[in-house]
Write an enzyme that holds these catalytic residues in place. Structure first.
Site, PDB file in Angstrom:
ATOM      1  N   LYS A 171     -58.428   8.444  38.524  1.00 46.62           N
ATOM      2  CA  LYS A 171     -58.617   9.656  37.712  1.00 46.62           C
ATOM      3  C   LYS A 171     -57.544  10.651  38.184  1.00 46.62           C
ATOM      4  CE  LYS A 171     -59.842  13.347  37.098  1.00 46.62           C
ATOM      5  NZ  LYS A 171     -58.841  14.349  36.649  1.00 46.62           N
ATOM      6  N   GLU A 246     -58.534  14.293  51.471  1.00 44.05           N
ATOM      7  CA  GLU A 246     -57.337  14.980  51.969  1.00 44.05           C
ATOM      8  C   GLU A 246     -57.239  16.278  51.186  1.00 44.05           C
ATOM      9  OE1 GLU A 246     -55.699  14.280  54.506  1.00 44.05           O
ATOM     10  OE2 GLU A 246     -56.259  12.188  54.837  1.00 44.05           O
ATOM     11  N   CYS A 280     -49.124  20.081  50.436  1.00 46.29           N
ATOM     12  CA  CYS A 280     -50.243  20.394  51.341  1.00 46.29           C
ATOM     13  C   CYS A 280     -49.741  20.539  52.775  1.00 46.29           C
ATOM     14  CB  CYS A 280     -51.309  19.320  51.237  1.00 46.29           C
ATOM     15  SG  CYS A 280     -50.590  17.687  51.338  1.00 46.29           S
ATOM     16  N   GLU A 378     -55.012  29.163  51.641  1.00 42.80           N
ATOM     17  CA  GLU A 378     -53.882  28.391  51.120  1.00 42.80           C
ATOM     18  C   GLU A 378     -53.399  29.000  49.801  1.00 42.80           C
ATOM     19  OE1 GLU A 378     -54.598  24.411  49.513  1.00 42.80           O
ATOM     20  OE2 GLU A 378     -52.902  23.721  50.704  1.00 42.80           O
TER      21      GLU A 378
HETATM   22  P1  NAD Z   1     -58.065  20.093  42.513  1.00 46.70           P
HETATM   23  O1  NAD Z   1     -59.093  19.998  43.597  1.00 46.70           O
HETATM   24  O2  NAD Z   1     -58.221  21.141  41.502  1.00 46.70           O
HETATM   25  O3  NAD Z   1     -58.014  18.719  41.708  1.00 46.70           O
HETATM   26  C1  NAD Z   1     -57.794  17.485  42.347  1.00 46.70           C
HETATM   27  C2  NAD Z   1     -58.414  16.387  41.499  1.00 46.70           C
HETATM   28  O4  NAD Z   1     -59.822  16.550  41.503  1.00 46.70           O
HETATM   29  C3  NAD Z   1     -57.973  16.394  40.041  1.00 46.70           C
HETATM   30  O5  NAD Z   1     -57.814  15.068  39.588  1.00 46.70           O
HETATM   31  C4  NAD Z   1     -59.158  17.044  39.352  1.00 46.70           C
HETATM   32  O6  NAD Z   1     -59.286  16.649  38.011  1.00 46.70           O
HETATM   33  C5  NAD Z   1     -60.302  16.509  40.169  1.00 46.70           C
HETATM   34  N1  NAD Z   1     -61.549  17.281  40.104  1.00 46.70           N
HETATM   35  C6  NAD Z   1     -61.719  18.575  39.722  1.00 46.70           C
HETATM   36  N2  NAD Z   1     -63.020  18.901  39.807  1.00 46.70           N
HETATM   37  C7  NAD Z   1     -63.688  17.813  40.250  1.00 46.70           C
HETATM   38  C8  NAD Z   1     -65.046  17.532  40.556  1.00 46.70           C
HETATM   39  N3  NAD Z   1     -66.006  18.449  40.422  1.00 46.70           N
HETATM   40  N4  NAD Z   1     -65.366  16.303  40.993  1.00 46.70           N
HETATM   41  C9  NAD Z   1     -64.413  15.359  41.160  1.00 46.70           C
HETATM   42  N5  NAD Z   1     -63.112  15.566  40.882  1.00 46.70           N
HETATM   43  C10 NAD Z   1     -62.749  16.778  40.441  1.00 46.70           C
HETATM   44  O7  NAD Z   1     -56.655  20.162  43.244  1.00 46.70           O
HETATM   45  P2  NAD Z   1     -55.204  20.294  42.545  1.00 46.70           P
HETATM   46  O8  NAD Z   1     -55.074  21.703  42.080  1.00 46.70           O
HETATM   47  O9  NAD Z   1     -54.944  19.195  41.589  1.00 46.70           O
HETATM   48  O10 NAD Z   1     -54.250  20.036  43.782  1.00 46.70           O
HETATM   49  C11 NAD Z   1     -53.848  21.032  44.659  1.00 46.70           C
HETATM   50  C12 NAD Z   1     -54.626  20.920  45.959  1.00 46.70           C
HETATM   51  O11 NAD Z   1     -54.459  19.626  46.501  1.00 46.70           O
HETATM   52  C13 NAD Z   1     -54.136  21.863  47.036  1.00 46.70           C
HETATM   53  O12 NAD Z   1     -55.221  22.503  47.645  1.00 46.70           O
HETATM   54  C14 NAD Z   1     -53.447  20.961  48.041  1.00 46.70           C
HETATM   55  O13 NAD Z   1     -53.418  21.411  49.352  1.00 46.70           O
HETATM   56  C15 NAD Z   1     -54.206  19.704  47.891  1.00 46.70           C
HETATM   57  N6  NAD Z   1     -53.419  18.547  48.318  1.00 46.70           N
HETATM   58  C16 NAD Z   1     -53.745  17.959  49.498  1.00 46.70           C
HETATM   59  C17 NAD Z   1     -53.020  16.878  49.969  1.00 46.70           C
HETATM   60  C18 NAD Z   1     -53.388  16.232  51.261  1.00 46.70           C
HETATM   61  O14 NAD Z   1     -53.094  15.064  51.430  1.00 46.70           O
HETATM   62  N7  NAD Z   1     -54.017  16.924  52.185  1.00 46.70           N
HETATM   63  C19 NAD Z   1     -51.967  16.380  49.216  1.00 46.70           C
HETATM   64  C20 NAD Z   1     -51.652  16.993  48.028  1.00 46.70           C
HETATM   65  C21 NAD Z   1     -52.409  18.078  47.587  1.00 46.70           C
END
Ligand code: NAD
Length: 476
Positions: A171, A246, A280, A378
């Site tokens: 997803k 993560e 991240c 962040e």
């Molecule tokens: P997000 O949490 O908004 O979304 C991530 C994923 O989760 C998307 O596919 C989204 O559709 C899905 N999602 C949203 N609501 C959900 C729910 N209730 N249940 C299950 N899935 C759901 O994050 P984003 O805006 O796409 O990404 C940015 C964030 O990702 C930043 O905080 C960044 O630090 C983090 N990030 C972390 C790493 C790491 O490895 N630590 C790597 C890349 C990004």
């Protein structure tokens, strides 16, 4: 281009779709992505569940062949895939191509790992009894990915999942359907049986909870924001489902008086602003000792202001746009908050360029304290702040004074401080004289404290999440 879902080996359209907008030029629509429903997801879960027994008993050769095919094709098409990535997500073309290449290398690494799976054989403490310890697949795994590494993060979840004999439903984030679609299109021709890899695009808040509640899904691997991750962990706990998260970072980069100034500025420029700061592992807190502080800030500011910001696909551009309007507003609001809290904001303004995109100048906020919101939350944009400290001890204290623990860096010529920092920085990854961002594909990735939960991703450590251990006793 229509990006369809891939379920049980078939490409399926949905009634509703979402436009895929280029953040460098919002008049450029790359295509329309399927908006999967809960019913689509249920079909994908059933297909994954049905395919699980066959793939769980596939041979190492079958797994190698599939993973090697995928890796080879990604590497051969890295320019094309990198261009798609840059057009869709907004990182510069060299960054996009680099990420696509990395995805290919990840598949190649796990192709090799498929041939190298081992177990242990021990004698029992009971006479004549033999013990085998082996790893089995976990089963059906839900992979939920963010937008900022639209091909590498799906790759570093898909490749080990396939390697260790699992089936999956991917997803991807709503903002980047094109890369996920291109990746799964390659996978669809790799010889994998139908149902082993399924792609369902759509709203995370709708599909995620359904995935977690399903009895047929055995584990969830998630990368994304902290609030979403925490919700997923709680729901997985209630369902006794294996989970790996993560999440965010507020990564410190310590610069000591004895640092090589040019090297430190290079590392901070890269760590804070490359990929538009949307990593991240970005260096968002620059913790600088007082003798080098002023010269460091002045030099970094000059270098930052010289960065060419613009359309991700334009030659010579060093920083692309922010991913969307919402993220741009968040970045601008954090720079404003930092200014109101007493920080000195340099750069950081919204930019009007030749195309209508989400452009901003990188921002450096000096004269901050670690208690300010800019140093606690962040931002996820090209925004770095500077905290002035007295000495190494204070630098280490400030570096660790955060709820996050993903990556931490130090620039120093002192072996003593470098060694001490490696041992005492509270982070899953520590960098000495290197940017906090930018990691290898063959070693573990992940953090401590509020940044990560569960076992590590990537490298051989990925086996911890994608397998379960079985201990067998035999009296021959
Ligand atoms: P997000 O949490 O908004 O979304 C991530 C994923 O989760 C998307 O596919 C989204 O559709 C899905 N999602 C949203 N609501 C959900 C729910 N209730 N249940 C299950 N899935 C759901 O994050 P984003 O805006 O796409 O990404 C940015 C964030 O990702 C930043 O905080 C960044 O630090 C983090 N990030 C972390 C790493 C790491 O490895 N630590 C790597 C890349 C990004």
């Amino acid at each position: 281009m229509d990006y369809k879902n891939f379920i049980g080996g078939a490409w399926l359209a949905t009634a509703e779709s979402t436009p895929n907008v280029n953040p460098s030029d919002t008049t450029d629509i790359l295509g329309h992505a399927a908006k999967g429903t809960v019913a689509d997801l249920d079909r994908a879960i059933d297909a994954s569940h049905a395919a699980a027994p066959e793939w769980a008993t596939s041979t190492p050769q079958q797994r190698f062949d599939v993973l090697d095919f995928i890796g080879t094709e990604i590497l051969a098409r890295k320019e094309e895939l990198g261009t798609l990535l840059s057009r869709e997500e907004g990182k510069t073309l060299p960054e996009g191509i680099g990420e696509a290449a990395r995805a290919g290398q990840i598949f190649k690494f796990f192709a090799g790992e498929a041939l190298r799976q081992t177990g242990d054989r021990l004698d029992s403490v009971r006479p004549g009894v033999e013990i085998d310890i082996t790893r089995s697949p976990v089963g059906v795994i839900g992979l939920i990915t963010p937008w900022n590494f639209p091909i590498a993060i799906p790759a570093w979840k898909l490749a080990p999942a396939i390697c260790y004999g699992n089936t999956v439903i991917l997803k991807p984030a709503e903002l980047v359907p094109g890369c996920a679609h291109a990746l799964v299109e390659i996978i669809s021709r790799s010889g994998l049986p139908a149902g082993v890899v399924n792609l369902v695009m759509g709203r995370g808040s709708e599909l995620g909870p359904r995935m977690i509640d399903s009895d047929k899904v055995n584990a969830i691997s998630f990368t994304g924001s902290v609030p979403t991750g925490r919700g997923i962990a709680a729901a997985c706990g209630a369902n006794l489902k294996k989970v790996q998260l993560e999440m965010g970072g507020k990564n410190p980069m310590v610069v000591l008086d004895d640092a090589d100034l040019e090297l430190a500025v290079d590392a901070c420029l890269n760590g804070a602003f490359f990929s538009t700061g949307q990593r991240c592992t970005a260096s968002s807190r620059l913790i600088v000792t007082e003798k080098i502080h002023d010269q460091f800030v002045a030099t970094l500011y000059d270098r930052m202001m010289a960065l060419k910001v613009g359309h991700a696909l334009e030659a010579g551009i060093q920083m692309g746009p922010v991913v969307d309007q919402r993220q741009l507003e968040q970045n601008l609001s954090y720079t404003e908050i930092a200014g109101k809290e007493g920080g000195k904001v340099l750069g950081g303004q919204q930019l009007e360029l030749a195309t209508k995109g989400f452009f901003m100048a990188p921002a450096l906020i000096s004269e901050t304290t670690n208690a300010m919101r800019i140093n606690r939350e962040e931002v996820f944009g090209p925004v770095a702040s500077v905290v002035r400290v007295k000495d190494y001890d204070e630098a280490l204290y400030v570096a660790n004074d955060t709820e996050f623990g993903l990556s931490a860096g130090i620039c120093t010529t002192s072996l003593k401080y470098a060694q001490h920092f490696k041992r005492n920085a509270q982070a899953g990854m520590v960098m000495v004289n290197l940017p906090t961002a930018g990691v290898d594909y063959h070693v573990p990735f992940g953090g401590t404290k509020g940044s990560s939960f569960g076992s590590r991703e990537q490298g051989r450590y990925a086996a911890e999440f994608y397998t379960t251990v079985k201990t067998a006793y035999t009296l021959p």
